[in-house]
Design an enzyme around this catalytic site. Structure first.
Site, short mmCIF file in Angstrom:
data_model
loop_
_atom_site.label_atom_id
_atom_site.label_comp_id
_atom_site.label_asym_id
_atom_site.label_seq_id
_atom_site.Cartn_x
_atom_site.Cartn_y
_atom_site.Cartn_z
CE1 TYR A 42 -0.46 -44.39 -16.40
CE2 TYR A 42 -0.80 -44.64 -13.99
CZ TYR A 42 -1.03 -43.34 -15.33
OH TYR A 42 -1.17 -42.34 -14.29
CE LYS A 48 2.59 -42.25 -16.54
NZ LYS A 48 3.18 -40.56 -16.70
CG ASN A 100 -7.02 -39.75 -8.30
OD1 ASN A 100 -6.93 -40.15 -8.90
ND2 ASN A 100 -7.95 -40.07 -6.98
CB SER A 102 -14.80 -37.84 -14.72
OG SER A 102 -13.44 -38.38 -14.86
CG PHE A 104 -18.30 -40.10 -7.82
CD1 PHE A 104 -18.98 -41.00 -7.99
CD2 PHE A 104 -18.18 -40.48 -6.24
CE1 PHE A 104 -18.64 -42.77 -7.68
CE2 PHE A 104 -17.75 -41.31 -5.71
CZ PHE A 104 -18.18 -42.66 -6.07
NE ARG A 124 -1.54 -45.61 -4.58
CZ ARG A 124 -2.38 -45.95 -5.74
NH1 ARG A 124 -3.42 -45.07 -6.57
NH2 ARG A 124 -2.86 -46.97 -6.40
N1 NAD Z 1 -4.41 -36.42 -13.99
C1 NAD Z 1 -4.06 -37.45 -12.35
O1 NAD Z 1 -4.76 -37.68 -12.09
C2 NAD Z 1 -2.96 -38.09 -12.55
C3 NAD Z 1 -2.22 -38.69 -11.89
C4 NAD Z 1 -1.05 -39.06 -11.99
C5 NAD Z 1 -0.14 -38.59 -12.56
N2 NAD Z 1 -0.49 -38.37 -13.91
C6 NAD Z 1 -0.29 -38.65 -15.27
O2 NAD Z 1 -0.27 -36.76 -15.70
C7 NAD Z 1 -0.17 -37.15 -17.22
C8 NAD Z 1 -1.30 -36.52 -17.95
O3 NAD Z 1 -2.27 -36.82 -17.04
P1 NAD Z 1 -3.63 -36.13 -17.11
O4 NAD Z 1 -4.73 -36.60 -16.66
O5 NAD Z 1 -4.03 -35.06 -18.51
O6 NAD Z 1 -3.75 -37.42 -18.98
P2 NAD Z 1 -4.39 -37.22 -20.32
O7 NAD Z 1 -5.17 -38.25 -20.86
O8 NAD Z 1 -5.90 -36.37 -20.15
O9 NAD Z 1 -3.43 -36.48 -20.71
C9 NAD Z 1 -2.94 -37.70 -21.52
C10 NAD Z 1 -2.67 -37.17 -22.95
O10 NAD Z 1 -1.12 -37.86 -23.42
C11 NAD Z 1 -1.74 -37.67 -24.63
N3 NAD Z 1 -1.01 -38.45 -25.41
C12 NAD Z 1 -1.28 -40.67 -25.13
N4 NAD Z 1 -0.14 -40.95 -25.49
C13 NAD Z 1 0.42 -39.90 -26.75
C14 NAD Z 1 1.83 -40.42 -27.74
N5 NAD Z 1 1.66 -41.99 -27.62
N6 NAD Z 1 1.76 -39.66 -27.93
C15 NAD Z 1 1.76 -38.08 -27.67
N7 NAD Z 1 0.53 -38.00 -27.19
C16 NAD Z 1 0.06 -38.84 -26.31
C17 NAD Z 1 -3.13 -38.19 -25.30
O11 NAD Z 1 -3.53 -38.13 -25.75
C18 NAD Z 1 -3.59 -37.12 -24.33
O12 NAD Z 1 -3.56 -35.49 -24.17
C19 NAD Z 1 -0.14 -38.43 -17.41
O13 NAD Z 1 1.10 -38.59 -17.94
C20 NAD Z 1 -0.65 -38.82 -16.06
O14 NAD Z 1 -0.17 -40.62 -16.14
C21 NAD Z 1 -2.17 -37.77 -14.01
#
Ligand code: NAD
Length: 321
Positions: free
Chosen positions: A150, A154, A179, A194, A196, A282
């Protein structure tokens, strides 16, 4: 948002996920044509079910590791599993999603001359040696650990974005998301908020990894989406990376107590060993976001936890009925 042009065609990859579904909803409310792309690995139809009736909403089942051609003006590249449980399930696919996904979406942006935003992460800082983290900190990342698929995926995606910017003059935006929590988080993805809440609502013990003194900053989803959209709307010379997150820190112990208070749970708190490579602290420095986007989080942890708790309550009810 000021001066937002509504007649845009916008592609949201990962649009059926937690953040993606809120972003689709917000873009639709502003009158955009939205294509929501997802392979449903961690996303869910229930997250976007209420959007299917919008005439300007389109759902595309597709994997970003394969190429795609659609005519759009803007791309938000969010597709990627975001929690350790999910991204470690198939680490090779995780790296592919970040790296091949970025190449495919950047290629698409180049062909159709679209602006493209990458959902990067605070994980690019690894286990940081500098607090709080500013965007010019290069990070402290293990390249061969369990989280590397990951973190390094990224990081490589960011590299690709900046190479497309330098080599092909693409209009890029990179957001480093910290986060974020809110309704539609996955109930069993091991993320702390989620976890907790679900443990409290089911009166299970609340598990804290380590002694509970490690801190995190939590941003409510509405604030985060506002930040992403403001970044997309900035002039072309603003590329980021820009930290988006909440800079108010809470220890895991404080969070657990807040969740217990809000849910009225009878849960006890139990302590378990820290997983490998889990950063102890963080916290974003969001000066750049304040200056470039006139953005900062507005929703307090209590305010944000309430709708999140309600969401999980109805989800758990639906699962047991
Ligand atoms: N939620 C957070 O706290 C957070 C923090 C840092 C970064 N991010 C980034 O934000 C983005 C969204 O995160 P989230 O929390 O909504 O996660 P999430 O897992 O709910 O959403 C990710 C989505 O991408 C889809 N996906 C995964 N692999 C795929 C692929 N190969 N092709 C098409 N779709 C694919 C999943 O089905 C899902 O719907 C991610 O890139 C994540 O790295 C989120």
């Amino acid at each position: 948002m000021n001066g937002f042009a509504s007649n845009r065609r916008v592609l949201v990859t990962g649009g059926a996920g937690f953040l993606g579904s809120h972003l689709c909803e917000r873009l639709l409310s502003l009158g955009c044509d939205v294509i929501c792309l997802d392979n449903f690995f961690t996303g869910a139809k229930r997250n976007i079910y209420h959007l299917l009736d919008y005439p300007n909403f389109e759902l595309l089942r597709h994997d970003v590791t394969f190429s795609l051609y659609v005519e759009v003006d803007e791309i938000y590249n969010l597709a990627c599993p975001a929690s350790p449980i999910h991204y470690q399930f198939d680490p090779v696919q995780t790296t592919k999603t970040s790296v091949h996904g970025a190449i495919n979406m950047l290629g698409l942006a180049k062909r159709v001359k679209a602006k493209i935003l990458q959902a990067s992460t605070s994980e690019v800082y690894g286990d940081p040696k500098v607090h709080p983290q500013r965007e010019d900190y290069w990070g402290h990342v293990n390249p061969i650990g369990l989280r590397s698929c990951y973190d390094e995926g990224k990081r490589c995606a960011e590299t690709l974005f900046f190479d497309y910017f330098r080599q092909h003059q693409l209009r890029i935006k990179v957001a480093r998301i910290f986060n974020t929590y809110g309704p539609r988080m996955h109930p069993r993805d091991g993320r702390v908020v989620s976890n907790f809440i679900v443990q409290a609502l089911t009166n299970e013990p609340i598990t804290i990894y380590g002694d509970g003194s490690q801190t995190r900053s939590f941003c409510y989803v509405d604030d985060l989406i506002e930040g992403l959209m403001r970044l997309m709307d900035t002039p072309d010379q603003i590329t980021g990376p820009i930290n988006l997150g909440n800079s108010t820190e809470f220890s895991m112990l404080e969070l657990a107590r807040k969740v217990i208070d809000l849910t009225g749970a009878r849960s006890k708190i139990v302590f378990k060993p820290l997983p490998s490579d889990d950063p102890l602290q963080r916290k974003p420095d969001i000066s750049l976001a304040r200056e470039a986007l006139q953005w900062e989080p507005r929703i307090s942890l209590e305010e944000g936890l309430r709708p999140t708790v309600s969401y999980f309550e109805s989800l758990l009810k639906a699962e047991t009925s």
